[in-house]
Design an enzyme around this catalytic site. Structure first.
Site, mmCIF file in Angstrom:
data_model
loop_
_atom_site.group_PDB
_atom_site.id
_atom_site.type_symbol
_atom_site.label_atom_id
_atom_site.label_comp_id
_atom_site.label_asym_id
_atom_site.label_seq_id
_atom_site.Cartn_x
_atom_site.Cartn_y
_atom_site.Cartn_z
ATOM 1 N N ASP A 1 3.969 0.521 11.832
ATOM 2 C CA ASP A 1 2.711 -0.020 11.297
ATOM 3 C C ASP A 1 2.444 -1.458 11.760
ATOM 4 O O ASP A 1 1.348 -1.973 11.556
ATOM 5 C CB ASP A 1 2.723 0.031 9.758
ATOM 6 C CG ASP A 1 2.792 1.468 9.242
ATOM 7 O OD1 ASP A 1 2.505 2.386 10.022
ATOM 8 O OD2 ASP A 1 3.141 1.656 8.064
ATOM 9 N N ARG B 1 -8.828 -0.304 3.986
ATOM 10 C CA ARG B 1 -7.954 0.603 3.235
ATOM 11 C C ARG B 1 -6.600 -0.039 2.955
ATOM 12 O O ARG B 1 -5.896 0.364 2.053
ATOM 13 C CB ARG B 1 -7.720 1.894 4.030
ATOM 14 C CG ARG B 1 -8.903 2.825 4.049
ATOM 15 C CD ARG B 1 -8.543 4.141 4.732
ATOM 16 N NE ARG B 1 -7.153 4.471 4.489
ATOM 17 C CZ ARG B 1 -6.285 4.793 5.431
ATOM 18 N NH1 ARG B 1 -6.649 4.868 6.688
ATOM 19 N NH2 ARG B 1 -5.041 5.078 5.134
ATOM 20 N N CYS C 1 -5.160 8.212 8.821
ATOM 21 C CA CYS C 1 -5.505 7.731 10.169
ATOM 22 C C CYS C 1 -5.150 8.770 11.229
ATOM 23 O O CYS C 1 -4.125 9.451 11.123
ATOM 24 C CB CYS C 1 -4.720 6.460 10.491
ATOM 25 S SG CYS C 1 -5.269 5.025 9.574
ATOM 26 N N LYS D 1 0.836 -1.205 0.000
ATOM 27 C CA LYS D 1 0.000 0.000 0.000
ATOM 28 C C LYS D 1 0.870 1.253 0.000
ATOM 29 O O LYS D 1 0.657 2.164 -0.814
ATOM 30 C CB LYS D 1 -0.909 0.023 1.246
ATOM 31 C CG LYS D 1 -1.589 1.358 1.484
ATOM 32 C CD LYS D 1 -2.458 1.361 2.723
ATOM 33 C CE LYS D 1 -1.808 1.863 3.975
ATOM 34 N NZ LYS D 1 -1.536 3.296 4.050
ATOM 35 N N ASN D 2 1.848 1.314 0.901
ATOM 36 C CA ASN D 2 2.583 2.569 1.058
ATOM 37 C C ASN D 2 3.560 2.852 -0.076
ATOM 38 O O ASN D 2 4.113 3.942 -0.166
ATOM 39 C CB ASN D 2 3.271 2.617 2.437
ATOM 40 C CG ASN D 2 2.235 2.807 3.540
ATOM 41 O OD1 ASN D 2 1.085 3.167 3.263
ATOM 42 N ND2 ASN D 2 2.621 2.549 4.779
ATOM 43 N N ARG E 1 0.720 14.594 12.802
ATOM 44 C CA ARG E 1 1.154 14.355 11.420
ATOM 45 C C ARG E 1 1.302 15.636 10.579
ATOM 46 O O ARG E 1 0.686 15.774 9.512
ATOM 47 C CB ARG E 1 0.212 13.362 10.723
ATOM 48 C CG ARG E 1 0.008 12.092 11.501
ATOM 49 C CD ARG E 1 -0.826 11.070 10.773
ATOM 50 N NE ARG E 1 -0.033 10.307 9.802
ATOM 51 C CZ ARG E 1 -0.544 9.364 9.008
ATOM 52 N NH1 ARG E 1 -1.821 9.093 9.051
ATOM 53 N NH2 ARG E 1 0.218 8.703 8.176
#
Ligand code: EPU
Length: 419
Positions: free
Chosen positions: A304, A396, A116, A22-23, A121
């Site tokens: 993560d 997600r 999230c 995903k990232n 952030r």
């Protein structure tokens, strides 16, 4: 609202195939904006973050075909348009359009990114870097407007090796005038994957994966090709599950070197695994020893995987100290684990986890993406039925999680109350 219903189970076996990261892919897709040519991205996970990014690309004029894990993007008709809050606020990675639009068009209008709620952030490093390259930035009504006449390469030192800032500087500098150097760059494998893609288009990015990245600006990029690396966080989540209830559970399509921090911790806890060039087979241990886990940047233990790992720590004999060092607010899953019977005391981004505690099925919430993964791990080892609410977060990041777990023997269902 979607929820998962999970029956706790004693043992699972079979093979789980890991999808693309995903990232990585959330940066690869916006990176394609840097060329008017055709880009092919393979091993793409079909997750909601990808679907949202593809919608954003179509808004800008991209023609996209997404079939059999492969995306073909044709950008010949792309034009620079503002990216509204409707899209930008749905995902964190929308900020990569800042770098790619400023690189390709010298202008970007984009609303604040979402993602999230795991900390404040900020994106101050991204902004500072763009400014140093000559970009004028205005911030008004939750939106950034970026403009530049001469985009110039610069030297940056990142105070913290931020993944997002490192990638955004690469995106904004590949077409800039002169040389850009990023010092204290993030070294996560996703960075090297993005650099490989940019270089396939004709960019000159050197040193990605180390803490010094050098980019020599070029005047134009052409067609690009890249294979998305396997998702080390998805793989790590299933390895954690395998360490708890696996009977020769094979996790396939992995790069072991990307998972070393987790594998070292599992070994320290007494869990055995065997690996081949692209798979790891893992089985549960009767007794798991308590281990301390501290998250950090790559190659350290990934933040993560901290939340899923903390569910495993509840099953270790003794006291484990868990420490989150990347985000200020990534322990919101702890009350939910405690409601299932865990004994966790959280303070100052640390948690003392006393085990081994039997867990019991309860109604719990996925407070964010990886918290959702933690609830799934807990539900699988709990006695009885666990209902996990708010799983939109989880979906997600984990493609076909219900099918993948069902195929290895888990009794798990997704209920969509809206249907
Ligand atoms: N930071 C700043 N200023 C900046 C940028 C970052 O202070 O300008 C701080 C952040 O607040 C955070 C730390 O630096 O405390 C690390 O942030 P980083 O920029 O590395 O993270 P990110 O790019 O926002 C990506 C992933 C995250 C993953 C981190 C770390 C995406 C879309 N997100 O976030 O993924 O945790 O890198 O590996 O790629 C997830 O998948 O669950 C997830 C949150």
């Amino acid at each position: 609202m979607k929820k998962l219903i999970i029956e706790g189970c004693k043992e699972i076996s079979g093979t789980i195939k890991i999808n693309g990261a995903k990232n990585s892919v959330v940066a690869l897709i916006p990176a394609s904006i840097l060329t008017k040519g055709k880009c092919t991205i393979t091993n793409v996970p079909d997750i909601s973050d990808v679907r949202i990014l593809l919608e954003m690309m179509k808004e800008l004029g991209s023609e996209i075909v997404f079939e059999n894990d492969t995306i073909i993007i044709d950008n010949k008709n792309v034009s620079n348009k503002p990216i509204s809050e409707h899209y930008a606020s749905k995902i964190r990675a929308s900020y990569y359009f800042m770098g790619s639009l400023i690189g390709a068009y010298h202008k970007a209008e984009i609303a604040y990114p979402g993602g999230c709620v795991i900390g404040s952030r900020p994106i101050d490093y991204h902004i500072a870097a763009f400014k140093k390259m000559g970009v004028h930035i205005e911030e008004k009504d939750s939106q950034y407007t970026l403009n530049v006449d001469n985009l110039k390469g610069c030297e940056f030192y990142l105070d913290f090796p931020s993944v997002g800032a490192t990638i955004n500087i690469m995106l904004s500098s590949v077409l800039a005038e002169g040389k850009t150097i990023i010092e204290n760059a993030a070294k996560e494998p996703e960075i090297a994957n993005v650099a490989t893609f940019l270089n396939s288009m004709g960019a000159r990015v050197f040193g990605a994966g180390t803490s010094t990245i050098t980019i020599e600006g070029v005047s134009k990029l052409s067609d690009g090709f890249v294979e998305t690396i396997p998702d080390r966080i998805e793989a790590g989540t299933y390895l954690i599950i395998g360490a708890l209830i696996g009977n020769n559970l094979k996790i396939e399509n992995v790069i072991k070197e990307h998972l070393l921090a987790l594998l070292c911790k599992l070994k320290e806890a007494g869990i055995e695994y065997q690996s081949t060039v692209n798979s790891i087979t893992i089985s549960k241990s009767e007794k798991i020893k308590a281990v301390n886990v501290k998250t950090s940047v790559f190659p350290g233990f990934p933040t993560d995987l901290g939340q899923p790992m903390s569910a495993l720590l509840t099953q270790c004999e003794g006291e484990s100290l868990f420490e989150e060092t990347i985000y200020e607010n990534r322990l919101r899953h702890v009350p939910h684990l405690n409601s299932m019977g865990a004994n966790i005391k959280a303070f100052d981004n640390k948690a003392i986890i006393k085990g081994r505690t039997p867990l019991h099925g309860r109604k719990v919430k996925a407070t964010d993406l990886r918290a959702g993964a933690s609830m799934v791990v807990a539900g699988l080892i709990a006695e009885g039925t666990t209902e996990v609410y708010n799983i939109e977060h989880l979906l997600r990041g984990y493609e076909r999680i219900v099918d993948k777990l069902s195929e290895v023997g888990v009794n798990i269902k997704l209920i969509d109350d809206e249907k």
